[in-house]
Design a protein around this motif. Structure first.
Motif, PDB file in Angstrom:
ATOM      1  N   GLU A   1     -33.146 -42.408   3.876  1.00 46.89           N
ATOM      2  CA  GLU A   1     -32.967 -43.300   5.029  1.00 46.89           C
ATOM      3  C   GLU A   1     -33.121 -44.762   4.625  1.00 46.89           C
ATOM      4  O   GLU A   1     -32.391 -45.622   5.113  1.00 46.89           O
ATOM      5  N   ARG A   2     -34.057 -45.052   3.754  1.00 47.59           N
ATOM      6  CA  ARG A   2     -34.259 -46.459   3.322  1.00 47.59           C
ATOM      7  C   ARG A   2     -33.083 -46.962   2.509  1.00 47.59           C
ATOM      8  O   ARG A   2     -32.808 -48.164   2.487  1.00 47.59           O
ATOM      9  N   GLN A   3     -32.368 -46.065   1.854  1.00 48.19           N
ATOM     10  CA  GLN A   3     -31.255 -46.480   1.000  1.00 48.19           C
ATOM     11  C   GLN A   3     -29.933 -46.576   1.749  1.00 48.19           C
ATOM     12  O   GLN A   3     -28.959 -47.090   1.195  1.00 48.19           O
ATOM     13  N   LYS A   4     -29.881 -46.083   2.966  1.00 50.26           N
ATOM     14  CA  LYS A   4     -28.638 -46.194   3.737  1.00 50.26           C
ATOM     15  C   LYS A   4     -28.378 -47.662   4.076  1.00 50.26           C
ATOM     16  O   LYS A   4     -29.298 -48.393   4.440  1.00 50.26           O
ATOM     17  N   PRO A   5     -27.133 -48.058   3.931  1.00 55.04           N
ATOM     18  CA  PRO A   5     -26.819 -49.453   4.247  1.00 55.04           C
ATOM     19  C   PRO A   5     -26.963 -49.718   5.754  1.00 55.04           C
ATOM     20  O   PRO A   5     -26.645 -48.866   6.581  1.00 55.04           O
ATOM     21  N   THR A   6     -27.483 -50.880   6.063  1.00 53.64           N
ATOM     22  CA  THR A   6     -27.618 -51.253   7.477  1.00 53.64           C
ATOM     23  C   THR A   6     -26.356 -51.993   7.898  1.00 53.64           C
ATOM     24  O   THR A   6     -25.850 -52.863   7.198  1.00 53.64           O
ATOM     25  N   SER A   7     -25.838 -51.651   9.063  1.00 52.73           N
ATOM     26  CA  SER A   7     -24.582 -52.282   9.540  1.00 52.73           C
ATOM     27  C   SER A   7     -24.877 -53.352  10.526  1.00 52.73           C
ATOM     28  O   SER A   7     -25.748 -53.362  11.280  1.00 52.73           O
TER      29      SER A   7
END
Length: 54
Positions: free
Chosen positions: A48-54
């Motif tokens: 979850e921490r590595q998912k890119p934020t949009s």
């Protein structure tokens, strides 16, 4: 000569090794399941921490 290489005293048993040798099967299964659940949670947090934020 071998005593210098291997040490003169056997290492003491750890709590983990005592548990693995002496615990009942159902207790081991319960602990292993809890450890696996915690590992899955930790891995999911990393993902979850590595998912890119949009």
């Amino acid at each position: 000569m071998l005593s210098r290489l291997f040490g003169s005293k056997a290492p003491e048993n750890s709590n983990l090794s005592e548990f693995v040798r002496n615990a009942k099967s159902r207790d081991k299964k319960r602990v292993y399941a809890r450890v696996i659940d915690k590992a899955i949670e930790a891995q999911n947090e990393v993902i979850e921490r590595q998912k890119p934020t949009s």
